[in-house]
Scaffold this active site. Structure first.
Site, mmCIF file in Angstrom:
data_model
loop_
_atom_site.group_PDB
_atom_site.id
_atom_site.type_symbol
_atom_site.label_atom_id
_atom_site.label_comp_id
_atom_site.label_asym_id
_atom_site.label_seq_id
_atom_site.Cartn_x
_atom_site.Cartn_y
_atom_site.Cartn_z
ATOM 1 C CB THR A 134 -93.349 31.001 78.444
ATOM 2 O OG1 THR A 134 -91.948 30.700 78.346
ATOM 3 C CG2 THR A 134 -93.629 31.585 79.817
ATOM 4 C CB ILE A 135 -91.673 25.499 78.281
ATOM 5 C CG1 ILE A 135 -90.554 25.950 77.327
ATOM 6 C CG2 ILE A 135 -92.813 24.864 77.504
ATOM 7 C CD1 ILE A 135 -89.896 24.801 76.559
ATOM 8 C CG ASP A 136 -88.342 30.132 78.585
ATOM 9 O OD1 ASP A 136 -88.129 28.943 78.262
ATOM 10 O OD2 ASP A 136 -87.962 31.099 77.903
ATOM 11 N NE ARG A 182 -86.021 35.897 75.661
ATOM 12 C CZ ARG A 182 -87.284 36.099 75.304
ATOM 13 N NH1 ARG A 182 -87.760 35.494 74.248
ATOM 14 N NH2 ARG A 182 -88.059 36.887 76.020
#
Length: 427
Positions: A134-136, A182
């Site tokens: 995940t780039i998060d 997010r």
């Protein structure tokens, strides 16, 4: 003909640089050990419906050079098999019909949760491991371990912000850059700090569960005013999209207008937070008699399918190798990680948040020195602005207000300011 059970690879969630490198390295390792590999197309989308036609055999020749490229060679989706027990059983039965006994899932927290539930439901019929993507950068790993794709996304995000900073100075305007994230603000902070953006706003810095839109707006307005008081009409604010989740839904048009994905997450891409903030900040500046050109820019889709930088290329080759090797060695029910250069399997049971029952989320540690340094280089109202009479007078005058009126209106913004950084040296 190889009669060994097959190994399957599946990708869920959103794209991240390095997916193809995991697929390639995992495939090649399996084939070298005499195991055939198939790619499950479009995540759980088809197998959770009991369909087995959407698969592709993966060979060494086919995958040997895909590691250079972004995207996913076998597609991706956010389909969620955990909403219905029938979907979980369909997915298991589909894999068994395909002669699959081992599965590698690649994805973020939602896909990790799906992998956990699938393994639990399979009750020994399948071995499953998960590769965190995940780039998060928000999966529950040690603070020094990034999820793959994050560093590439940050790299390209910094390049975009650098160019916007030059444009902002050239044209005397402000940019509000909305970065993906997010729940956690790792990507926004990583981009903003590395690029030297004027300021960065992330969800974690706000101490209350619900954030007042006015607080965000006033923070941005005062950064613009302070910058103006120093003779600069330009700036770039990097803003984590997850701020939306802390706002009152009525500010966004009401709960009924908020779209959600298959996992129940708010579709942040459908909420134009950049335009919302731009409109609100311009209105607030207008009340102060200040006319400022502001442009909003979302960056995220430009980063998710970028070709991985060398860091993520090497990292993902390690992860793919370890995922296959662990499965073929009898491993099961674990998230694959590399920590300090060594393979560390993280048991699925350790990923669950006992409160939510979902995969744990790693937030930005706003008490860390790393975050404190980032704050020290931002242009925003600080406690010492209110302690220096000449500086405060200049800022208040720029806002067209008396010192007392400015203090009454905006001093609340420093309530959450971090304490000074103090390094204690033992002599």
């Amino acid at each position: 003909m190889n009669q060994q059970p097959h190994l399957a690879i599946l990708v869920g969630g959103g794209p991240a640089p390095g997916i193809n490198s995991v697929i390639a390295s995992a495939t090649i390792r399996a084939i070298l050990e005499g195991v055939e590999v198939i790619g499950i197309r479009d995540g759980f989308e088809w197998i959770m419906k009991g369909e087995t036609a959407h698969v592709t055999p993966l060979t060494s020749d086919e995958v040997s050079r895909i590691h250079y490229r972004g995207g996913s060679h076998i597609g991706i989706s956010r389909a969620n098999p955990t909403k219905d027990p029938k979907h979980l059983e369909n997915a298991i039965e589909s894999l068994l019909r395909l002669k699959v006994s081992r599965l590698i899932t690649i994805g973020g927290d939602d896909t990790a949760y799906s992998a956990m539930r699938l393994e639990e439901t399979a009750a020994g019929r399948l071995q499953i491991v998960h590769v965190p993507k995940t780039i998060d950068n928000d999966l529950d790993l040690p603070a020094y371990v990034d999820t793959f794709g994050f560093q590439t996304a940050r790299h390209y995000g910094v390049e975009i912000v650098k160019n916007l900073m030059v444009d902002a100075k050239t044209t005397s305007r402000w940019y509000f850059v909305i970065a993906m994230g997010r729940t956690a603000g790792h990507l926004a902070l990583g981009i903003g700090k590395a690029a030297g953006a004027t300021l960065t706003l992330i969800r974690e810095e706000f101490q209350t569960r619900q954030i007042r839109l006015e607080t965000i707006v006033d923070t941005l307005v005062c950064a613009i005013v302070k910058r103006l008081s120093e003779g600069r009409r330009d700036g770039v604010a990097v803003i984590a999209e997850g701020l939306v989740l802390g706002l009152d839904p009525e500010v966004l048009g009401g709960t009924s207008k908020i779209e959600r994905d298959a996992h129940g997450n708010v579709r942040l891409a459908e909420i134009d937070i950049g335009d919302l903030l731009k409109t609100a900040v311009r209105a607030r500046l207008s009340e102060l008699g200040i006319d400022m050109t502001i442009a909003s820019k979302d960056i995220g889709y430009e980063l998710r399918c970028a070709d991985p930088i060398p860091f993520d290329l090497e990292y993902t080759r390690d992860l793919g190798y370890c995922a296959t090797k662990y499965l073929l060695s009898g491993g099961n029910a674990a998230m694959i990680s590399m920590q300090a250069g060594n393979f560390v399997p993280v048991p699925f049971r350790d990923l669950i948040d006992p409160v939510t029952g979902r995969a744990k989320i790693r937030m930005v540690d706003v008490s860390s020195t790393r975050y404190a340094i980032a704050r020290r280089y931002m242009i925003r109202l600080r406690r010492d602005d209110f302690e220096e009479p000449l500086r405060l007078s200049r800022i208040a005058e720029t806002a067209g207000m008396s010192v007392d009126a400015f203090r009454k209106e905006f001093e609340y913004l420093i309530d959450s300011e971090l304490p000074p950084i103090v390094f204690r040296v033992d002599v």
